[in-house]
Scaffold this motif. Structure first.
Motif, PDB file in Angstrom:
ATOM      1  N   ALA A   1      -8.266  -3.107  -0.953  1.00 47.32           N
ATOM      2  CA  ALA A   1      -9.286  -3.441   0.050  1.00 47.32           C
ATOM      3  C   ALA A   1      -9.697  -4.906  -0.092  1.00 47.32           C
ATOM      4  O   ALA A   1      -9.856  -5.620   0.903  1.00 47.32           O
TER       5      ALA A   1
ATOM      6  N   ILE B   1      -4.351   7.822   4.600  1.00 49.35           N
ATOM      7  CA  ILE B   1      -3.381   8.410   3.680  1.00 49.35           C
ATOM      8  C   ILE B   1      -3.909   8.326   2.248  1.00 49.35           C
ATOM      9  O   ILE B   1      -3.846   9.297   1.480  1.00 49.35           O
ATOM     10  N   VAL B   2      -4.459   7.154   1.897  1.00 49.29           N
ATOM     11  CA  VAL B   2      -4.996   6.999   0.545  1.00 49.29           C
ATOM     12  C   VAL B   2      -6.131   7.999   0.319  1.00 49.29           C
ATOM     13  O   VAL B   2      -6.217   8.647  -0.735  1.00 49.29           O
TER      14      VAL B   2
ATOM     15  N   VAL C   1      -9.537  -0.017  -4.435  1.00 46.53           N
ATOM     16  CA  VAL C   1     -10.512  -1.110  -4.360  1.00 46.53           C
ATOM     17  C   VAL C   1      -9.781  -2.443  -4.323  1.00 46.53           C
ATOM     18  O   VAL C   1     -10.087  -3.331  -3.518  1.00 46.53           O
TER      19      VAL C   1
ATOM     20  N   LEU D   1     -19.741  -4.116   2.735  1.00 42.85           N
ATOM     21  CA  LEU D   1     -19.038  -4.507   1.520  1.00 42.85           C
ATOM     22  C   LEU D   1     -19.960  -4.355   0.306  1.00 42.85           C
ATOM     23  O   LEU D   1     -19.574  -3.803  -0.728  1.00 42.85           O
TER      24      LEU D   1
ATOM     25  N   LEU E   1     -15.977   0.826   1.949  1.00 43.53           N
ATOM     26  CA  LEU E   1     -15.443  -0.483   1.589  1.00 43.53           C
ATOM     27  C   LEU E   1     -14.344  -0.894   2.569  1.00 43.53           C
ATOM     28  O   LEU E   1     -14.312  -2.025   3.065  1.00 43.53           O
ATOM     29  N   VAL E   2     -13.431   0.057   2.847  1.00 38.26           N
ATOM     30  CA  VAL E   2     -12.316  -0.288   3.728  1.00 38.26           C
ATOM     31  C   VAL E   2     -12.799  -0.484   5.155  1.00 38.26           C
ATOM     32  O   VAL E   2     -12.282  -1.341   5.881  1.00 38.26           O
TER      33      VAL E   2
ATOM     34  N   TYR F   1       1.039   6.692  -6.794  1.00 37.25           N
ATOM     35  CA  TYR F   1      -0.098   7.567  -7.184  1.00 37.25           C
ATOM     36  C   TYR F   1       0.408   8.979  -7.420  1.00 37.25           C
ATOM     37  O   TYR F   1       0.054   9.641  -8.392  1.00 37.25           O
TER      38      TYR F   1
ATOM     39  N   GLU G   1       0.830  -1.200   0.000  1.00 40.02           N
ATOM     40  CA  GLU G   1       0.000   0.000   0.000  1.00 40.02           C
ATOM     41  C   GLU G   1       0.868   1.255   0.000  1.00 40.02           C
ATOM     42  O   GLU G   1       0.580   2.225  -0.705  1.00 40.02           O
TER      43      GLU G   1
ATOM     44  N   ALA H   1      -7.968 -11.157   5.831  1.00 37.88           N
ATOM     45  CA  ALA H   1      -8.835 -11.340   6.998  1.00 37.88           C
ATOM     46  C   ALA H   1      -9.414 -12.752   7.015  1.00 37.88           C
ATOM     47  O   ALA H   1      -9.504 -13.379   8.079  1.00 37.88           O
TER      48      ALA H   1
ATOM     49  N   LEU I   1     -15.209   4.469  -1.115  1.00 37.07           N
ATOM     50  CA  LEU I   1     -13.989   3.686  -0.842  1.00 37.07           C
ATOM     51  C   LEU I   1     -13.804   3.515   0.658  1.00 37.07           C
ATOM     52  O   LEU I   1     -13.405   2.450   1.133  1.00 37.07           O
TER      53      LEU I   1
ATOM     54  N   ALA J   1      -6.333  10.845  -2.532  1.00 32.53           N
ATOM     55  CA  ALA J   1      -7.441  10.872  -3.488  1.00 32.53           C
ATOM     56  C   ALA J   1      -8.165  12.215  -3.427  1.00 32.53           C
ATOM     57  O   ALA J   1      -8.517  12.787  -4.467  1.00 32.53           O
TER      58      ALA J   1
ATOM     59  N   MET K   1      -6.218   9.743 -10.987  1.00 34.64           N
ATOM     60  CA  MET K   1      -7.472   9.469 -10.275  1.00 34.64           C
ATOM     61  C   MET K   1      -7.953   8.047 -10.546  1.00 34.64           C
ATOM     62  O   MET K   1      -8.335   7.328  -9.620  1.00 34.64           O
TER      63      MET K   1
ATOM     64  N   VAL L   1       0.895   4.226  -2.736  1.00 29.47           N
ATOM     65  CA  VAL L   1       0.655   5.648  -2.474  1.00 29.47           C
ATOM     66  C   VAL L   1       1.750   6.491  -3.127  1.00 29.47           C
ATOM     67  O   VAL L   1       1.472   7.501  -3.768  1.00 29.47           O
TER      68      VAL L   1
ATOM     69  N   LEU M   1     -19.359  -1.831  -2.833  1.00 26.81           N
ATOM     70  CA  LEU M   1     -19.182  -2.264  -4.221  1.00 26.81           C
ATOM     71  C   LEU M   1     -20.280  -1.711  -5.117  1.00 26.81           C
ATOM     72  O   LEU M   1     -20.026  -1.254  -6.233  1.00 26.81           O
TER      73      LEU M   1
ATOM     74  N   LEU N   1     -16.495  12.472  -7.785  1.00 30.23           N
ATOM     75  CA  LEU N   1     -15.218  12.017  -7.238  1.00 30.23           C
ATOM     76  C   LEU N   1     -15.197  11.992  -5.719  1.00 30.23           C
ATOM     77  O   LEU N   1     -14.680  11.057  -5.111  1.00 30.23           O
TER      78      LEU N   1
ATOM     79  N   VAL O   1      -5.716   5.669  -8.572  1.00 28.01           N
ATOM     80  CA  VAL O   1      -5.979   5.651  -7.128  1.00 28.01           C
ATOM     81  C   VAL O   1      -7.221   4.828  -6.837  1.00 28.01           C
ATOM     82  O   VAL O   1      -7.212   3.937  -5.973  1.00 28.01           O
TER      83      VAL O   1
ATOM     84  N   LEU P   1     -19.662   1.939  -5.783  1.00 27.88           N
ATOM     85  CA  LEU P   1     -18.622   2.187  -6.789  1.00 27.88           C
ATOM     86  C   LEU P   1     -19.197   2.131  -8.194  1.00 27.88           C
ATOM     87  O   LEU P   1     -18.761   2.842  -9.095  1.00 27.88           O
TER      88      LEU P   1
ATOM     89  N   VAL Q   1     -13.714  -3.893   5.746  1.00 25.75           N
ATOM     90  CA  VAL Q   1     -12.550  -4.762   5.921  1.00 25.75           C
ATOM     91  C   VAL Q   1     -11.984  -4.637   7.336  1.00 25.75           C
ATOM     92  O   VAL Q   1     -11.578  -5.627   7.950  1.00 25.75           O
TER      93      VAL Q   1
ATOM     94  N   LEU R   1      -7.061  -7.192   1.221  1.00 30.18           N
ATOM     95  CA  LEU R   1      -7.117  -7.201   2.685  1.00 30.18           C
ATOM     96  C   LEU R   1      -8.199  -8.129   3.198  1.00 30.18           C
ATOM     97  O   LEU R   1      -8.018  -8.828   4.199  1.00 30.18           O
ATOM     98  N   LEU R   2      -9.329  -8.126   2.503  1.00 33.09           N
ATOM     99  CA  LEU R   2     -10.422  -9.008   2.924  1.00 33.09           C
ATOM    100  C   LEU R   2      -9.960 -10.464   2.850  1.00 33.09           C
ATOM    101  O   LEU R   2     -10.281 -11.276   3.726  1.00 33.09           O
TER     102      LEU R   2
ATOM    103  N   ILE S   1     -17.014   9.112  -4.492  1.00 32.38           N
ATOM    104  CA  ILE S   1     -16.260   7.869  -4.700  1.00 32.38           C
ATOM    105  C   ILE S   1     -15.286   7.648  -3.552  1.00 32.38           C
ATOM    106  O   ILE S   1     -15.117   6.518  -3.069  1.00 32.38           O
ATOM    107  N   VAL S   2     -14.664   8.731  -3.091  1.00 30.98           N
ATOM    108  CA  VAL S   2     -13.751   8.585  -1.945  1.00 30.98           C
ATOM    109  C   VAL S   2     -14.532   8.112  -0.717  1.00 30.98           C
ATOM    110  O   VAL S   2     -14.071   7.238   0.026  1.00 30.98           O
TER     111      VAL S   2
END
Lengths: 507, 101
Positions: free
Chosen positions: A178, B72-73, A175, B15, B38-39, A150, A143, A185, B35, B77, A167, A147, B19, B28, A170, B22, B42, A181-182, B31-32
């Protein structure tokens, strides 16, 4: 103070990154040392050259011991095996040459110091990624590397194209990570640990829920597959690779997608017992990547975009080599894939840098920002003979013309496929060979343009010269492509341990 | 329904929302946000996974790290989104796509 070599290998680029940035601020913004941009470039180059020292030291130690080594930074344990060394060698080779090349290419651009800071950080993070021995640790390196890339893709932020590419990159990467990561998990839920060796042991010996493990594997495929640009997940790649500064295009295409591949393989290898399924999947994605990459590359008029699509097809050959190794259980395919990883880094890095040199001379020096299209290359051999020569060598090697490096590494993969004696694998190899011929249809015309067409007006107008700091990396890489092609066994020291390490993690 | 089941269902729902979001979102900034959803699913999945496997410490420490990395992401973004708004004058995705092929 005694700092372990391993800490230096990862630490030098990471620590020098903020140092370079601070010096850059002093020289460009704060007006303390005005017009001294060379300090930043020199520092960045010194940092990456200094990283070779711990690399060589560790390599000698690895040779003496003959098996993988473990290191710790505080409580984080990392490993060094053949794959780590392969990735580190690729990153350092291309990183050194790209920083040398960028010296003139990026000179005077706004935010030059950020460019070097992020590039150095990316180099250190990729070396670390290859050494991770813990699934979550692997993800953190991955990750962090993402970054930094990007920011580099969207480096020309005043240009709409770069912003759009950044964009897209990123959102798609986020996605993907993520989903990966799942998957991690899911593995954690079943095994209760994140250490890859322990997971391998538990998956191999205990009776775990098969469906859960398969789902985790599928998530690894999709999640890391975005970074590897496996075909339905590739849509960010042509934009990002064509819009980034040329030094970064070379890094992205030459090592970043390969680092994603290493992450994917490491994660998949923890789920033992499914190696055969992963092998067939890799073969299928490899075939799809080759065909799609080649067909799309044929339609491109922008040179960097064409090279980006050709990266898709070359990732296809690498996936196929890995697939052959996993399905047949022979290390030859893995070694071929490792070899192709290295030669692709050289060839594609060289191609992007050479195209960058032409763009620099024709456009950047005139303050023009536009993509290089095929007919801009017409007759450049008269004005820039060395750049034209190295670009031709890169293109022909990418097309797989003997006796260049690209032919040798593809050949090794093909031979591995035939030696396996499996009819299906032979079919895949024939398909790859046909694709290799198709790819010449877009590489060869460019060589023809450079040498046999009348010089383009853009070349006559933009008569800026290309300095030796830009030509030296090109010539070194062109020489390496030819020499490795003539003596492919020169690279065995790197590819053999990598192939062996790949086979041992996928037992 | 036990607390555990509730958590699993929440992970799945977040989740799914992420999805689906998205697929349909065109702004935009939104969309962030999607996201992030989504995270967050997780992150919750890791806490549950740690609990299920009997090592809650691992799950929780990983979850905390993901929150940091993900922020950070999101910052990167959003910074890009700001630049897009300045250069294109819009945040609508169909209006800013020019790169094709």
């Amino acid at each position: 103070m005694n700092i372990p070599m391993f800490t230096l290998l990862v630490g030098i680029p990471l620590v020098s990154s903020p140092v370079v940035y601070l010096f850059g601020r002093l020289t460009t913004r704060a007006q303390v040392l005005t017009r001294q941009g060379w300090i930043v470039r020199l520092l960045a180059l010194l940092a990456v050259v200094a990283t070779w020292f711990p690399f060589i030291n560790l390599w000698l130690e690895f040779q003496a011991r003959g098996r993988r080594m473990f290191f710790n930074i505080e409580s984080i344990w990392l490993q060094l095996d053949g794959i780590s060394f392969l990735l580190a060698a690729m990153v350092l080779t291309l990183g050194t040459l790209a920083i040398l090349f960028s010296g003139r290419y990026m000179a005077g651009d706004f935010g030059e110091e950020k460019y070097y800071a992020m590039l150095l950080a990316m180099i250190g993070l990729m070396i670390g990624l290859g050494c991770a021995n813990d699934l979550f640790n692997l993800w953190v390196w991955f990750e962090a590397m993402a970054v930094s890339s990007y920011l580099l893709v969207a480096f020309y932020r005043e240009q709409p194209g770069s912003l759009e590419a950044g964009m897209k990159y990123v959102v798609q990467s986020a996605v993907g990570s993520a989903l990966a990561l799942l998957g991690i998990a899911l593995v954690l839920a079943q095994t209760g640990t994140l250490d890859m060796d322990q997971i391998r042991l538990m998956v191999g010996t205990m009776d775990l829920n098969k469906a859960g493990l398969l789902a985790a594997g599928a998530l690894f495929f999709i999640g890391f597959g975005v970074k590897v640009a496996m075909v339905p997940l590739h849509t960010w790649l042509p934009d990002a690779h064509s819009q980034a500064p040329s030094g970064i295009s070379a890094m992205l295409s030459g090592v970043v997608i390969e680092a994603g591949l290493v992450a994917m393989l490491r994660a998949l290898s923890t789920l033992t017992g499914f190696a055969l399924s992963w092998g067939w999947l890799l073969l299928a994605f490899g075939a799809l990547n080759m065909l799609y990459g080649n067909l799309l590359a044929l339609q491109q008029s922008q040179v960097k975009r064409m090279l980006a699509f050709s990266s898709l097809s070359h990732i296809g050959y690498i996936l196929m080599g890995l697939g052959i190794a996993l399905v047949s259980g022979q290390p030859a395919g893995a070694q071929g894939a490792a070899f192709h990883l290295f030669t692709h880094m050289l060839m594609k890095g060289l191609a992007f840098l050479a195209v960058g040199a032409v763009m620099y001379a024709l456009f950047h020096e005139q303050g023009i920002h536009r993509p290089l299209v095929a007919h801009d290359l017409n007759g450049i051999s008269t004005r820039y003979p060395w750049v034209a020569l190295s670009l031709s060598i890169a293109l022909l090697a990418l097309g797989g013309l003997p006796p260049l490096a690209g032919f040798m590494s593809k050949w090794q993969i093909f031979v591995a496929g035939f030696q396996s004696g499996n009819g299906w694998l032979m079919g895949f190899v024939v398909f790859a060979a046909v694709n290799s011929v198709i790819s010449l249809a877009y590489y060869a015309p460019l060589v023809n343009r450079m040498y046999r067409r009348v010089t383009a007006t853009s070349v006559k107008k933009g008569s800026a010269s290309i300095s030796w700091t830009m030509q030296l990396p090109l010539l070194l890489m062109a020489l390496a492509v030819v020499v490795i092609g003539l003596f492919p066994s020169l690279m065995n020291w790197l590819t053999e341990p990598a192939g062996a390490a790949l086979m041992s993690i996928f037992r | 329904m036990t607390l555990f089941n509730v958590l699993i269902v929440t992970v799945a729902c977040l989740l799914g929302v992420g999805l689906y979001g998205l697929l349909i979102t065109r702004n935009l900034i939104k969309i962030v946000v999607v996201l992030q959803l989504l995270v967050k699913s997780v992150v919750l999945a890791f806490v549950v996974a740690g609990k299920v496997s009997g090592h809650p410490g691992i799950g929780e420490s990983v979850a905390a790290t993901i929150i940091v990395a993900d922020t950070i992401v999101a910052v990167v973004a959003l910074a890009l989104a700001v630049q897009v708004r300045i250069r294109f004058g819009t945040l609508d995705i169909p209006k800013i796509s020019s790169l094709r092929g």
